[in-house]
Enzyme design. Structure first.
Site, short mmCIF file in Angstrom:
data_model
loop_
_atom_site.label_atom_id
_atom_site.label_comp_id
_atom_site.label_asym_id
_atom_site.label_seq_id
_atom_site.Cartn_x
_atom_site.Cartn_y
_atom_site.Cartn_z
N HIS A 102 27.06 4.61 39.91
CA HIS A 102 26.65 6.34 40.05
C HIS A 102 25.29 6.61 39.24
O HIS A 102 25.28 5.69 38.20
CB HIS A 102 27.53 7.39 39.71
CG HIS A 102 27.19 8.88 39.63
ND1 HIS A 102 26.08 8.86 39.27
CD2 HIS A 102 27.77 10.00 40.83
CE1 HIS A 102 26.58 10.91 39.42
NE2 HIS A 102 27.56 10.68 40.13
N ASP A 132 32.61 3.28 32.75
CA ASP A 132 32.82 3.92 33.31
C ASP A 132 33.98 5.12 34.09
O ASP A 132 33.89 4.70 35.19
CB ASP A 132 31.61 4.86 34.35
CG ASP A 132 31.63 6.13 34.95
OD1 ASP A 132 32.09 6.42 34.71
OD2 ASP A 132 30.30 6.20 36.02
N GLN A 151 36.24 7.82 38.11
CA GLN A 151 36.85 8.17 39.12
C GLN A 151 37.90 6.80 39.46
O GLN A 151 38.59 7.17 40.37
CB GLN A 151 36.15 7.01 41.05
CG GLN A 151 34.77 7.74 41.09
CD GLN A 151 34.97 9.06 41.74
OE1 GLN A 151 36.56 9.57 41.94
NE2 GLN A 151 33.59 9.62 42.07
N LYS A 167 36.98 16.82 37.49
CA LYS A 167 37.72 15.40 38.82
C LYS A 167 39.31 15.29 38.34
O LYS A 167 39.78 14.45 39.44
CB LYS A 167 36.70 14.43 38.49
CG LYS A 167 35.25 14.63 39.36
CD LYS A 167 34.49 12.89 39.17
CE LYS A 167 32.77 13.38 39.38
NZ LYS A 167 32.40 13.53 40.18
N CYS A 172 24.40 10.52 44.73
CA CYS A 172 23.87 9.96 43.45
C CYS A 172 24.45 8.17 43.05
O CYS A 172 24.14 7.57 42.09
CB CYS A 172 25.00 10.43 41.80
SG CYS A 172 24.72 12.42 41.95
C1 LIG Z 1 31.56 6.93 39.40
C2 LIG Z 1 30.65 8.13 38.73
N1 LIG Z 1 30.47 8.68 37.55
C3 LIG Z 1 29.73 9.23 37.70
C4 LIG Z 1 30.00 10.78 37.70
C5 LIG Z 1 29.03 11.84 36.89
O1 LIG Z 1 29.96 12.65 36.59
P1 LIG Z 1 29.70 13.98 35.92
O2 LIG Z 1 28.82 14.35 37.37
O3 LIG Z 1 30.63 15.09 36.30
O4 LIG Z 1 29.16 14.55 34.74
C6 LIG Z 1 30.35 10.72 38.64
C7 LIG Z 1 30.03 12.29 39.67
O5 LIG Z 1 30.31 12.27 40.78
C8 LIG Z 1 30.81 9.48 39.04
O6 LIG Z 1 31.46 9.71 40.22
#
Ligand SMILES: Cc1ncc(COP(=O)(O)O)c(C=O)c1O
Length: 435
Positions: free
Chosen positions: A149, A226, A229, A252, A392
């Site tokens: 992401h 990260d 998910q 989430k 993203c």
């Molecule tokens: C794998 C992953 N990393 C990071 C993020 C970023 O999350 P946030 O926008 O809540 O900071 C997301 C959000 O879709 C994600 O799916």
């Protein structure tokens, strides 16, 4: 009902449709109709919905306890501080961490920026001896993956630009898995940080954390996970995974927006320079210098997101009471149903692991001849909420020869009927657009 392959079955008894229907009653937003149809919410990968217990926890905080934390001597300040620190304890325990290893952030993105800016601060002159282990020099290497992401890519790009470090990436193969042979060749003596996603928000792939941590350890590199998910969807223990840092977002995982967390090993956090400075994170301040508190206060400058932290703890309690292993098992079934159903529709290309292979409960796909935005609008006309675009993850889409896809993502409140309604609608898309 689509059967989950034996090797993917969890020992836990998965939730079933009857239980999910009961769970759904806890979510007011899911009771509505959209475009005259019952709402089918398949966008939890982007943001999840809130059960009543979470909404009530936040309201109760404002009605009964609202006050600044850590500084007042009055009754409300004590109550607010207790609620705030209890919330930290609950959320830390949920991921296997100690309370002082859990730093509140706005979301995962902020957690990753906090880390990269702290690494940058460690690389600046005058950072001090303690911070030296995090200092980056030109030629040092930061390794990410091609499936990240943007939140776990751009902060590392910026850090590389500012320190002269080199950013490298582990490629993704056609089946949506990381190329581990390439990873072994890329991670080497100059690698300082390996940052990767536990589960891909596009492919659904669950990455082999142990193998990657092993490669990083043998190179002496720090590991940043990260877990955006994964924390919401499967049982997770940061200590068992052996990572140094991890980030996730509350929105989430049934909590409100505006709250997330950064986990870091205590020993690391206490020598990492802070990112934001100011009130609430200091020991002594003179006109010239300031001393900083240990973690977590060291990284929590200014007035915090108190009610959101309390609400995140309520969300964690809701998930724990339902059972993370059972949620994971149910979503694995829904994920297989999604992939099998989509793969059977002519003109659909599903990204990531094939049916029968492990994945989290989401699937992104391309519809031949129809733009993802049109697919999304068509599904919305049937009351079905999905995500469209590059999610993203532009470099990943580019690698797969695509610019945009449609993604359906499930959570504990989705039934097999939701998935079937979605599949039936997708089956009509190409005819509708004369593709
Ligand atoms: C794998 C992953 N990393 C990071 C993020 C970023 O999350 P946030 O926008 O809540 O900071 C997301 C959000 O879709 C994600 O799916």
């Amino acid at each position: 009902m689509v059967a989950t392959p034996a090797h993917l079955r969890s020992a836990a008894v998965a939730l079933g449709n009857d239980e999910v229907l009961r769970i759904r009653n806890d979510f007011p937003i899911l009771q509505q109709r959209v475009n005259g149809k019952e709402l089918v919410y398949l966008d939890s990968g982007a943001t999840s919905q809130n059960p009543l217990s979470v909404l009530e926890a936040e309201q109760e905080f404002y009605e009964q306890r609202n006050s600044a934390v850590h500084r007042g001597a009055h009754h409300l300040a004590v109550e607010a501080t207790e609620a705030f620190e209890d919330a930290r304890e609950t959320v830390a325990a949920f991921v296997g961490a100690e309370p002082d290893e859990l730093i509140w952030t706005s979301n995962a993105t902020e957690g990753l920026n906090l880390l990269t800016y702290s690494f940058l601060n460690a690389s600046l002159p005058g950072a001090g001896a303690e911070a030296a282990r995090f200092a980056l020099a030109p030629g040092d290497e930061l390794v990410v993956t091609e499936m990240e992401h943007h939140a776990n890519l751009i902060p590392w790009q910026e850090l590389a630009v500012r320190t002269g470090a080199v950013l490298k990436f582990i490629p993704v193969d056609d089946a949506g898995a990381l190329d581990l042979e390439a990873a072994a060749a890329i991670i080497g003596p100059r690698t300082r940080v390996l940052a990767f996603t536990h589960a891909s928000n596009v492919l659904g792939t669950i990455n082999p954390v142990a193998a990657l941590v092993g490669l990083a350890r043998s190179a002496g590199a720090l590991v940043v996970l990260d877990a955006c998910q994964s924390v919401p969807h499967l049982p997770l223990d940061v200590k068992a995974l052996g990572v140094d840092f991890a980030v996730f977002s509350g929105h989430k995982m049934l909590a409100p927006t505006g709250i997330g967390a950064l986990y870091g090993r205590s020993e690391l956090l206490n020598s990492l320079p802070p990112f934001l400075t100011g009130g609430s994170m200091i020991t002594t301040v003179t006109m010239e210098r300031a001393g900083f508190l240990p973690s977590p206060q060291r990284f929590e400058a200014g007035t915090q997101r108190i009610s959101q932290a309390v609400a995140l703890a309520a969300a964690v309690n809701y998930l724990s009471e339902t059972g993370m292993d059972r949620i994971h098992a149910w979503e694995a079934e829904l994920g297989q149903r999604l992939v099998q159903g989509l793969s059977a529709i002519p003109g659909i290309r599903v990204l990531g692991p094939a049916a029968g292979q492990e994945r989290i409960g989401l699937a992104a796909f391309d519809v031949a001849g129809v733009h993802a935005h049109d697919v999304g609008q068509f599904l919305d006309s049937r009351g079905i909420a999905v995500r469209v675009g590059h999610h993203c993850a532009q470099p990943l889409h580019r690698r797969l020869g695509l610019t945009a896809t449609t993604r359906a993502s499930t959570y504990l409140y989705n039934t097999t009927d939701d998935v079937d309604a979605f599949l039936n609608a997708v089956a009509d898309v190409r005819a509708y657009f004369h593709a």
